[in-house]
Design a protein around this motif. Sequence first.
Motif, PDB file in Angstrom:
ATOM      1  N   THR A 283       0.835  -1.205   0.000  1.00  0.00           N
ATOM      2  CA  THR A 283       0.000   0.000   0.000  1.00  0.00           C
ATOM      3  C   THR A 283       0.866   1.250   0.000  1.00  0.00           C
ATOM      4  O   THR A 283       0.553   2.239  -0.682  1.00  0.00           O
ATOM      5  CB  THR A 283      -0.926   0.007   1.227  1.00  0.00           C
ATOM      6  N   LEU A 284       1.961   1.215   0.730  1.00  0.00           N
ATOM      7  CA  LEU A 284       2.855   2.370   0.794  1.00  0.00           C
ATOM      8  C   LEU A 284       3.558   2.623  -0.539  1.00  0.00           C
ATOM      9  O   LEU A 284       3.822   3.774  -0.898  1.00  0.00           O
ATOM     10  CB  LEU A 284       3.889   2.162   1.908  1.00  0.00           C
ATOM     11  N   PHE A 285       3.855   1.550  -1.259  1.00  0.00           N
ATOM     12  CA  PHE A 285       4.508   1.665  -2.571  1.00  0.00           C
ATOM     13  C   PHE A 285       3.710   0.836  -3.589  1.00  0.00           C
ATOM     14  O   PHE A 285       4.142  -0.239  -4.003  1.00  0.00           O
ATOM     15  CB  PHE A 285       5.956   1.174  -2.494  1.00  0.00           C
ATOM     16  N   PRO A 286       2.549   1.331  -3.996  1.00  0.00           N
ATOM     17  CA  PRO A 286       1.614   0.518  -4.801  1.00  0.00           C
ATOM     18  C   PRO A 286       2.108   0.137  -6.190  1.00  0.00           C
ATOM     19  O   PRO A 286       1.611  -0.829  -6.777  1.00  0.00           O
ATOM     20  CB  PRO A 286       0.374   1.408  -4.886  1.00  0.00           C
ATOM     21  N   ASN A 287       3.055   0.853  -6.735  1.00  0.00           N
ATOM     22  CA  ASN A 287       3.522   0.569  -8.089  1.00  0.00           C
ATOM     23  C   ASN A 287       4.817  -0.227  -8.133  1.00  0.00           C
ATOM     24  O   ASN A 287       5.450  -0.339  -9.193  1.00  0.00           O
ATOM     25  CB  ASN A 287       3.689   1.881  -8.870  1.00  0.00           C
ATOM     26  N   LYS A 288       5.205  -0.768  -6.988  1.00  0.00           N
ATOM     27  CA  LYS A 288       6.419  -1.562  -6.905  1.00  0.00           C
ATOM     28  C   LYS A 288       6.088  -2.963  -6.392  1.00  0.00           C
ATOM     29  O   LYS A 288       5.086  -3.162  -5.700  1.00  0.00           O
ATOM     30  CB  LYS A 288       7.438  -0.904  -5.963  1.00  0.00           C
ATOM     31  N   ASN A 289       6.927  -3.920  -6.721  1.00  0.00           N
ATOM     32  CA  ASN A 289       6.717  -5.294  -6.268  1.00  0.00           C
ATOM     33  C   ASN A 289       7.328  -5.471  -4.878  1.00  0.00           C
ATOM     34  O   ASN A 289       8.374  -6.094  -4.707  1.00  0.00           O
ATOM     35  CB  ASN A 289       7.331  -6.281  -7.263  1.00  0.00           C
ATOM     36  N   MET A 290       6.638  -4.893  -3.896  1.00  0.00           N
ATOM     37  CA  MET A 290       7.123  -4.909  -2.524  1.00  0.00           C
ATOM     38  C   MET A 290       6.797  -6.244  -1.854  1.00  0.00           C
ATOM     39  O   MET A 290       5.680  -6.752  -1.960  1.00  0.00           O
ATOM     40  CB  MET A 290       6.495  -3.768  -1.719  1.00  0.00           C
ATOM     41  N   VAL A 291       7.775  -6.802  -1.161  1.00  0.00           N
ATOM     42  CA  VAL A 291       7.615  -8.098  -0.494  1.00  0.00           C
ATOM     43  C   VAL A 291       7.996  -7.938   0.978  1.00  0.00           C
ATOM     44  O   VAL A 291       9.132  -7.578   1.301  1.00  0.00           O
ATOM     45  CB  VAL A 291       8.494  -9.175  -1.157  1.00  0.00           C
ATOM     46  N   ASN A 292       7.039  -8.200   1.850  1.00  0.00           N
ATOM     47  CA  ASN A 292       7.248  -8.060   3.292  1.00  0.00           C
ATOM     48  C   ASN A 292       7.799  -9.364   3.862  1.00  0.00           C
ATOM     49  O   ASN A 292       7.109 -10.385   3.879  1.00  0.00           O
ATOM     50  CB  ASN A 292       5.927  -7.697   3.984  1.00  0.00           C
ATOM     51  N   ARG A 293       9.037  -9.319   4.298  1.00  0.00           N
ATOM     52  CA  ARG A 293       9.661 -10.479   4.923  1.00  0.00           C
ATOM     53  C   ARG A 293      10.074 -10.159   6.358  1.00  0.00           C
ATOM     54  O   ARG A 293      11.146 -10.519   6.831  1.00  0.00           O
ATOM     55  CB  ARG A 293      10.874 -10.945   4.095  1.00  0.00           C
TER      56      ARG A 293
ATOM     57  N   ASN B 199      10.886   9.596  18.616  1.00  0.00           N
ATOM     58  CA  ASN B 199       9.872  10.647  18.699  1.00  0.00           C
ATOM     59  C   ASN B 199       8.510  10.017  18.966  1.00  0.00           C
ATOM     60  O   ASN B 199       8.077   9.113  18.246  1.00  0.00           O
ATOM     61  CB  ASN B 199       9.852  11.435  17.393  1.00  0.00           C
ATOM     62  N   LYS B 200       7.826  10.493  20.005  1.00  0.00           N
ATOM     63  CA  LYS B 200       6.578   9.866  20.431  1.00  0.00           C
ATOM     64  C   LYS B 200       5.470   9.966  19.394  1.00  0.00           C
ATOM     65  O   LYS B 200       4.518   9.175  19.427  1.00  0.00           O
ATOM     66  CB  LYS B 200       6.107  10.462  21.765  1.00  0.00           C
ATOM     67  N   LYS B 201       5.605  10.887  18.444  1.00  0.00           N
ATOM     68  CA  LYS B 201       4.559  10.989  17.418  1.00  0.00           C
ATOM     69  C   LYS B 201       4.630   9.842  16.410  1.00  0.00           C
ATOM     70  O   LYS B 201       3.704   9.636  15.634  1.00  0.00           O
ATOM     71  CB  LYS B 201       4.639  12.331  16.698  1.00  0.00           C
TER      72      LYS B 201
ATOM     73  N   GLN C 153       1.002   4.632  12.479  1.00  0.00           N
ATOM     74  CA  GLN C 153       0.786   4.969  11.070  1.00  0.00           C
ATOM     75  C   GLN C 153       1.686   6.117  10.612  1.00  0.00           C
ATOM     76  O   GLN C 153       2.265   6.071   9.516  1.00  0.00           O
ATOM     77  CB  GLN C 153      -0.684   5.324  10.833  1.00  0.00           C
ATOM     78  N   LYS C 154       1.820   7.130  11.462  1.00  0.00           N
ATOM     79  CA  LYS C 154       2.704   8.247  11.123  1.00  0.00           C
ATOM     80  C   LYS C 154       4.147   7.771  10.985  1.00  0.00           C
ATOM     81  O   LYS C 154       4.897   8.271  10.140  1.00  0.00           O
ATOM     82  CB  LYS C 154       2.624   9.347  12.191  1.00  0.00           C
ATOM     83  N   GLY C 155       4.532   6.819  11.825  1.00  0.00           N
ATOM     84  CA  GLY C 155       5.881   6.274  11.770  1.00  0.00           C
ATOM     85  C   GLY C 155       6.153   5.575  10.449  1.00  0.00           C
ATOM     86  O   GLY C 155       7.229   5.745   9.866  1.00  0.00           O
ATOM     87  N   TYR C 156       5.172   4.812   9.979  1.00  0.00           N
ATOM     88  CA  TYR C 156       5.370   4.115   8.707  1.00  0.00           C
ATOM     89  C   TYR C 156       5.390   5.083   7.527  1.00  0.00           C
ATOM     90  O   TYR C 156       6.138   4.858   6.564  1.00  0.00           O
ATOM     91  CB  TYR C 156       4.307   3.029   8.517  1.00  0.00           C
TER      92      TYR C 156
ATOM     93  N   TRP D 102       8.796   6.501   7.565  1.00  0.00           N
ATOM     94  CA  TRP D 102       9.725   5.502   7.024  1.00  0.00           C
ATOM     95  C   TRP D 102       9.638   5.480   5.499  1.00  0.00           C
ATOM     96  O   TRP D 102      10.646   5.432   4.802  1.00  0.00           O
ATOM     97  CB  TRP D 102       9.385   4.138   7.611  1.00  0.00           C
ATOM     98  N   LYS D 103       8.408   5.523   4.981  1.00  0.00           N
ATOM     99  CA  LYS D 103       8.216   5.566   3.533  1.00  0.00           C
ATOM    100  C   LYS D 103       8.961   6.753   2.931  1.00  0.00           C
ATOM    101  O   LYS D 103       9.629   6.622   1.901  1.00  0.00           O
ATOM    102  CB  LYS D 103       6.737   5.658   3.195  1.00  0.00           C
ATOM    103  N   LYS D 104       8.838   7.898   3.563  1.00  0.00           N
ATOM    104  CA  LYS D 104       9.498   9.107   3.059  1.00  0.00           C
ATOM    105  C   LYS D 104      11.014   8.917   2.999  1.00  0.00           C
ATOM    106  O   LYS D 104      11.668   9.356   2.037  1.00  0.00           O
ATOM    107  CB  LYS D 104       9.157  10.291   3.972  1.00  0.00           C
ATOM    108  N   GLU D 105      11.569   8.278   4.010  1.00  0.00           N
ATOM    109  CA  GLU D 105      13.015   8.077   4.045  1.00  0.00           C
ATOM    110  C   GLU D 105      13.477   7.022   3.030  1.00  0.00           C
ATOM    111  O   GLU D 105      14.574   7.136   2.470  1.00  0.00           O
ATOM    112  CB  GLU D 105      13.454   7.666   5.461  1.00  0.00           C
ATOM    113  N   LEU D 106      12.653   6.026   2.781  1.00  0.00           N
ATOM    114  CA  LEU D 106      13.022   4.970   1.841  1.00  0.00           C
ATOM    115  C   LEU D 106      12.735   5.345   0.387  1.00  0.00           C
ATOM    116  O   LEU D 106      13.346   4.781  -0.534  1.00  0.00           O
ATOM    117  CB  LEU D 106      12.267   3.679   2.174  1.00  0.00           C
TER     118      LEU D 106
END
Length: 221
Positions: A59-69, A191-193, A203-206, A209-213
Amino acid sequence: MNLRALIIFGFLFFSFSANCQEFSEHYYIRKAEFEAEPDTQEEIILLGNSITEGGNWRTLFPNKNMVNRGISGDTTAGILNRLSEITSSQPRKIFLLVGTNDLAKGKTESYVLDHVETILRKIKNESSNTKLYLQSILPVNPYVGNKFSKHKKNQKLIVTVNRKLKELSAKMKVNFIDLHKKFKNHEGVLNKKYTYDGLHLNQKGYHKWKKELNPFIRKKT
């Protein structure tokens, strides 16, 4: 052998088997699920523990073949134990984040570094065209939530290990992503947020993370 003896034998066998398991039941369930999935082309793998598992990467990267391991509770030893499934698809990229559970279990700085180096070397050997990204261990916040005290006591140790991980990545010519710097507040804690319990991300943390990746995910090479 009578029925009562069979029942006792079965119970003892089950107990023995359970005690012999090196990792959690959740670990083995996830590992089996991963191994049942077919390999696909151009995979971008997020490899790690519960912090990685908690991300909805497709969902965070919908146009990529992301695999959660990610596997909750996983350690460097756990990742080494399941690495053949990771490299079998010859993934395009792997983003590794691991170490906080090792430290919480009392593993030393050198133990974590040695195991991370072994992970990186095995990936390079088994999937030489894969682009590797080593992420720093995230900060923790002992002032948020009342669980995971063994993790949250390691603030200073995490900083030390991260410095060594950065040196290791340079030695091995692996890209290093300093998430710790991006997620800490002015006091040096998570950061507590970005967290709901001082260890895991909300959710804000993810989205942070998306922004940094994002620059590394989008990069073609």
